[in-house]
Design a protein around this motif. Structure first.
Motif, PDB file in Angstrom:
ATOM      1  N   LEU A 118      30.350  56.222  39.347  1.00  0.00           N
ATOM      2  CA  LEU A 118      30.920  55.456  38.237  1.00  0.00           C
ATOM      3  C   LEU A 118      32.127  54.697  38.765  1.00  0.00           C
ATOM      4  O   LEU A 118      33.099  55.286  39.229  1.00  0.00           O
ATOM      5  CB  LEU A 118      31.305  56.393  37.097  1.00  0.00           C
ATOM      6  CG  LEU A 118      30.150  57.261  36.565  1.00  0.00           C
ATOM      7  CD1 LEU A 118      30.618  58.129  35.416  1.00  0.00           C
ATOM      8  CD2 LEU A 118      28.967  56.391  36.139  1.00  0.00           C
ATOM      9  N   LEU A 119      32.050  53.359  38.703  1.00  0.00           N
ATOM     10  CA  LEU A 119      33.012  52.496  39.371  1.00  0.00           C
ATOM     11  C   LEU A 119      33.637  51.532  38.375  1.00  0.00           C
ATOM     12  O   LEU A 119      33.124  51.324  37.274  1.00  0.00           O
ATOM     13  CB  LEU A 119      32.315  51.704  40.481  1.00  0.00           C
ATOM     14  CG  LEU A 119      31.501  52.547  41.483  1.00  0.00           C
ATOM     15  CD1 LEU A 119      30.596  51.652  42.305  1.00  0.00           C
ATOM     16  CD2 LEU A 119      32.440  53.325  42.390  1.00  0.00           C
ATOM     17  N   ILE A 120      34.737  50.924  38.769  1.00  0.00           N
ATOM     18  CA  ILE A 120      35.401  49.918  37.951  1.00  0.00           C
ATOM     19  C   ILE A 120      35.093  48.545  38.515  1.00  0.00           C
ATOM     20  O   ILE A 120      35.274  48.282  39.711  1.00  0.00           O
ATOM     21  CB  ILE A 120      36.928  50.153  37.918  1.00  0.00           C
ATOM     22  CG1 ILE A 120      37.235  51.538  37.395  1.00  0.00           C
ATOM     23  CG2 ILE A 120      37.602  49.096  37.056  1.00  0.00           C
ATOM     24  CD1 ILE A 120      36.759  51.807  35.995  1.00  0.00           C
ATOM     25  N   THR A 121      34.596  47.644  37.663  1.00  0.00           N
ATOM     26  CA  THR A 121      34.252  46.295  38.097  1.00  0.00           C
ATOM     27  C   THR A 121      35.510  45.443  38.223  1.00  0.00           C
ATOM     28  O   THR A 121      36.605  45.854  37.833  1.00  0.00           O
ATOM     29  CB  THR A 121      33.297  45.624  37.093  1.00  0.00           C
ATOM     30  OG1 THR A 121      34.018  45.363  35.871  1.00  0.00           O
ATOM     31  CG2 THR A 121      32.107  46.512  36.790  1.00  0.00           C
ATOM     32  N   GLY A 122      35.323  44.231  38.729  1.00  0.00           N
ATOM     33  CA  GLY A 122      36.443  43.311  38.853  1.00  0.00           C
ATOM     34  C   GLY A 122      37.052  42.943  37.513  1.00  0.00           C
ATOM     35  O   GLY A 122      38.218  42.554  37.426  1.00  0.00           O
ATOM     36  N   ALA A 123      36.243  43.057  36.433  1.00  0.00           N
ATOM     37  CA  ALA A 123      36.750  42.763  35.088  1.00  0.00           C
ATOM     38  C   ALA A 123      37.400  43.978  34.443  1.00  0.00           C
ATOM     39  O   ALA A 123      37.778  43.931  33.272  1.00  0.00           O
ATOM     40  CB  ALA A 123      35.609  42.254  34.212  1.00  0.00           C
ATOM     41  N   GLY A 124      37.494  45.082  35.196  1.00  0.00           N
ATOM     42  CA  GLY A 124      38.127  46.283  34.659  1.00  0.00           C
ATOM     43  C   GLY A 124      37.221  47.150  33.827  1.00  0.00           C
ATOM     44  O   GLY A 124      37.674  48.114  33.206  1.00  0.00           O
ATOM     45  N   GLN A 125      35.915  46.856  33.803  1.00  0.00           N
ATOM     46  CA  GLN A 125      34.957  47.643  33.034  1.00  0.00           C
ATOM     47  C   GLN A 125      34.357  48.743  33.914  1.00  0.00           C
ATOM     48  O   GLN A 125      34.173  48.574  35.113  1.00  0.00           O
ATOM     49  CB  GLN A 125      33.830  46.755  32.514  1.00  0.00           C
ATOM     50  CG  GLN A 125      34.297  45.628  31.613  1.00  0.00           C
ATOM     51  CD  GLN A 125      34.785  46.113  30.270  1.00  0.00           C
ATOM     52  OE1 GLN A 125      34.283  47.084  29.733  1.00  0.00           O
ATOM     53  NE2 GLN A 125      35.792  45.440  29.720  1.00  0.00           N
ATOM     54  N   GLU A 126      34.037  49.881  33.278  1.00  0.00           N
ATOM     55  CA  GLU A 126      33.375  50.962  34.009  1.00  0.00           C
ATOM     56  C   GLU A 126      31.884  50.661  34.107  1.00  0.00           C
ATOM     57  O   GLU A 126      31.267  50.227  33.140  1.00  0.00           O
ATOM     58  CB  GLU A 126      33.600  52.292  33.304  1.00  0.00           C
ATOM     59  CG  GLU A 126      33.183  53.492  34.137  1.00  0.00           C
ATOM     60  CD  GLU A 126      33.556  54.816  33.496  1.00  0.00           C
ATOM     61  OE1 GLU A 126      33.903  55.755  34.237  1.00  0.00           O
ATOM     62  OE2 GLU A 126      33.503  54.907  32.259  1.00  0.00           O
ATOM     63  N   ALA A 127      31.308  50.876  35.275  1.00  0.00           N
ATOM     64  CA  ALA A 127      29.894  50.590  35.500  1.00  0.00           C
ATOM     65  C   ALA A 127      29.306  51.639  36.420  1.00  0.00           C
ATOM     66  O   ALA A 127      30.014  52.297  37.186  1.00  0.00           O
ATOM     67  CB  ALA A 127      29.713  49.201  36.110  1.00  0.00           C
ATOM     68  N   ALA A 128      27.992  51.791  36.338  1.00  0.00           N
ATOM     69  CA  ALA A 128      27.291  52.747  37.189  1.00  0.00           C
ATOM     70  C   ALA A 128      26.776  52.049  38.437  1.00  0.00           C
ATOM     71  O   ALA A 128      26.188  50.965  38.357  1.00  0.00           O
ATOM     72  CB  ALA A 128      26.124  53.373  36.429  1.00  0.00           C
ATOM     73  N   GLY A 129      26.991  52.657  39.589  1.00  0.00           N
ATOM     74  CA  GLY A 129      26.463  52.122  40.832  1.00  0.00           C
ATOM     75  C   GLY A 129      24.968  52.329  40.941  1.00  0.00           C
ATOM     76  O   GLY A 129      24.439  53.348  40.491  1.00  0.00           O
TER      77      GLY A 129
END
Length: 568
Positions: free
Chosen positions: A346-357
């Motif tokens: 579970l990572l943070i995107t460049g837009a600051g949103q949490e996303a799954a790898g």
């Protein structure tokens, strides 16, 4: 045992080998309603015999390369006809079974008009209706039959052609989530390669049991589930998508009863299970057999991923089994999934949103590219996902210009003349994981900031309980600057007196999330938001309906500028 399909000339050779090496091992189990009653079991030897009979009957009637539309439900009729087409050198064209659906019939009419089939196979009760559909498309010589009638109409002694890995095997029509469907030309080599890569990437082999409810006209069902399982020499269990939607617990009970280890579903299905399977039922089912359940076909929603994992923890569902994945029809299906038997990153995107790898691709080269300059992005930057490899399809049927643009793109800053597939998806590579952000065509630029529609839709549902569990579509209109419009279904228990306060709460929450005012909200009845057969929101269609005045709102709060765009 590692799945190795590289040495086969074509799909029929691989099928014949499975029948020779594992004749009595179950290849296909059909459970129409997800329950044990009426289940049908076919071994690899039995399935191969049925496929060869179907192939010889097709070959007796049609020329190699003829298109055969499969408007059939998930069952042995579809499976033997699909593999029969590939064995006879025909081109299978999977479409949704009509089943009385006007939307499905309209899609089928688009597809038959585009690919000009020689034969349409459907259930007996749909023959007359589809014959009328085919006639409207101007195909007077195209027969419309049930598989049983088609088989009775020809001899079984016809010779079968020798297909190669480059022989066209399937026209896999895109979902139509961003426009009219286009037929991806998938070769027999593409099918073999992608099945092998899917199994390698997800730690699957001949001892696994694949299965679930994903329809076989969808690339996830056709290639990731059916083709991968049968070509690996494993077992695949099929149930009706309708049964899942009506009773999500049937999917879970199917997994328990057959000890399914590999399954797949879009993100909305996991949310449906959390909402509609009570905790006492969730605790009673056994999901411990799963080591890989692909969460793909649409952006993975991290809160849903967490909620499903927690809701079914007592059922033996291992966090490592949840497998965020990325794929598309233009690459057959599989492109990338997280490594097997590891928890999702579970990572943070460049837009600051949490996303799954989604891990990194196996069997593909990957580049993240600026879609305007066509130059490779710096590490960690978001751009368009470009891939190349032996799973990439041959192009779009009868669309040479679009095929050249999408399937044979070149990088502007590279001396390498290699051609790439432009996926149209946005993403980045972070901490060794591919992170999917959204669709390039759907991204909205609001006051210089990229806003993704799925984020708006998820936040809207979080803003008010009367929207939770229902579908929404966010899109941009020019009024005169770009503005976000949200159309969203509302719970039928909501009263009209609640609508103004509800919209105010949604607007306030979304304005905080977006960092700029969101003024335009439309509430619709349940079921009004259009989706593809795999559950993807058809945002382009909803935008067109909105601007054409084709929606039937129960309540709308629109700015004067946006209201001025609508028909009087």
């Amino acid at each position: 045992m590692t799945v190795d399909l590289a040495g086969y000339r074509n799909v029929p050779d691989a099928l014949a080998d499975r029948a020779r090496l594992r004749p009595q091992h179950p290849a296909l189990i059909v459970s129409p309603d997800g329950g044990p009653d009426g289940e049908e079991v076919y071994t690899h030897a039995e399935l191969h015999a049925r496929v060869e009979r179907s192939a010889r009957r097709l070959a007796a009637r049609l020329e190699p390369g003829s298109r055969v539309v499969l408007a059939l439900p998930s069952g042995v009729g579809f499976v033997e006809s699909y593999f029969g087409c590939l064995t006879a050198g025909m081109v299978a064209v999977p479409v949704p079974p009509p089943g009385g659906s006007a939307t499905a019939r309209a899609r089928i009419e688009q597809i038959v008009r585009d690919c000009e089939p020689a034969l349409v196979l459907t259930e007996e009760g749909d023959v007359q209706g589809l014959a009328e559909t085919v006639a409207r498309a101007g195909l007077e010589d195209c027969a419309v039959e049930s598989p049983a009638v088609a088989q009775a109409a020809a001899e079984e002694r016809a010779a079968l052609p020798e297909a190669g890995r480059d022989t066209l095997g399937v026209l896999q029509y895109s979902s139509g989530s961003t426009g009219e469907p286009k037929g991806v030309m998938v070769s027999q080599g593409n099918v073999l390669t992608n099945a092998e890569l899917f199994c390698r990437a997800n730690g699957a082999d001949q001892d696994d049991v694949f299965g679930g409810w994903i329809p076989l006209h969808h690339d996830m069902g056709l290639f990731a589930m059916l083709s991968s399982a049968v070509l690996a020499g494993a077992t695949v269990v099929l149930m009706s998508p309708t049964s899942f939607v009506k009773r999500p617990a049937t999917w879970l009970r199917l997994i328990e009863r057959h000890r399914i280890s590999v399954s797949a579903a879009p993100s909305f299905a996991f949310d449906l299970c959390v909402r509609l399977v009570p905790k006492e039922q969730a605790d009673a089912v056994d999901l411990s057999s799963l080591h890989c359940v692909i969460n793909g076909s649409e952006p993975v929603h991290v809160p849903t991923l967490r909620a499903f994992t927690e809701h079914f923890a007592a059922a033996g569902f291992a966090p490592e089994a949840m497998t965020p994945g990325y794929g598309l029809a233009e690459a057959t299906v599989y492109v990338s999934t997280k490594p097997p038997r590891q928890r999702p990153a579970l990572l943070i995107t460049g837009a600051g949103q949490e996303a799954a790898g989604c891990g990194l691709p196996i069997g593909f080269e990957l580049r993240i590219v600026d879609p305007v300059t066509r130059r490779a992005c710096a590490p960690g930057e978001t751009g368009e996902i470009w891939v190349r490899g032996d799973s990439v399809g041959q192009g779009y049927w009868n669309r040479p210009g679009t095929s050249e643009e999408i399937f044979r793109a070149t990088l502007a800053d590279s001396a390498d003349a290699a051609r790439w597939l432009r996926t149209g998806d946005l993403g980045s590579v972070r901490e060794g994981e591919l992170v999917i952000t959204g669709r390039l065509k759907e991204v909205m630029v609001i006051r210089g900031r990229n806003v993704f529609p799925q984020d708006v839709e998820h936040e809207a549902r979080a803003a008010h309980p009367l929207l939770a569990g229902f579908n929404g579509a966010a899109f941009a209109v020019q009024a005169p600057e770009e503005r976000v419009v949200l159309v969203h279904e509302i719970s039928p228990v909501a009263s009209p007196e609640e609508f103004p306060a509800l919209v105010a709460a949604v607007r306030k929450h979304l304005t905080g999330v977006l960092g700029s005012p969101l003024r335009d909200v439309v509430l619709l009845r349940r079921g009004a938001v259009r989706r593809t057969t795999s559950g993807k929101i058809q945002r382009g269609t909803m935008r067109s309906l909105f601007l054409e005045g084709g929606l039937a709102p129960v309540y709308a709060d629109l700015s004067r500028e946006v209201r001025g765009l609508l028909p009087a």
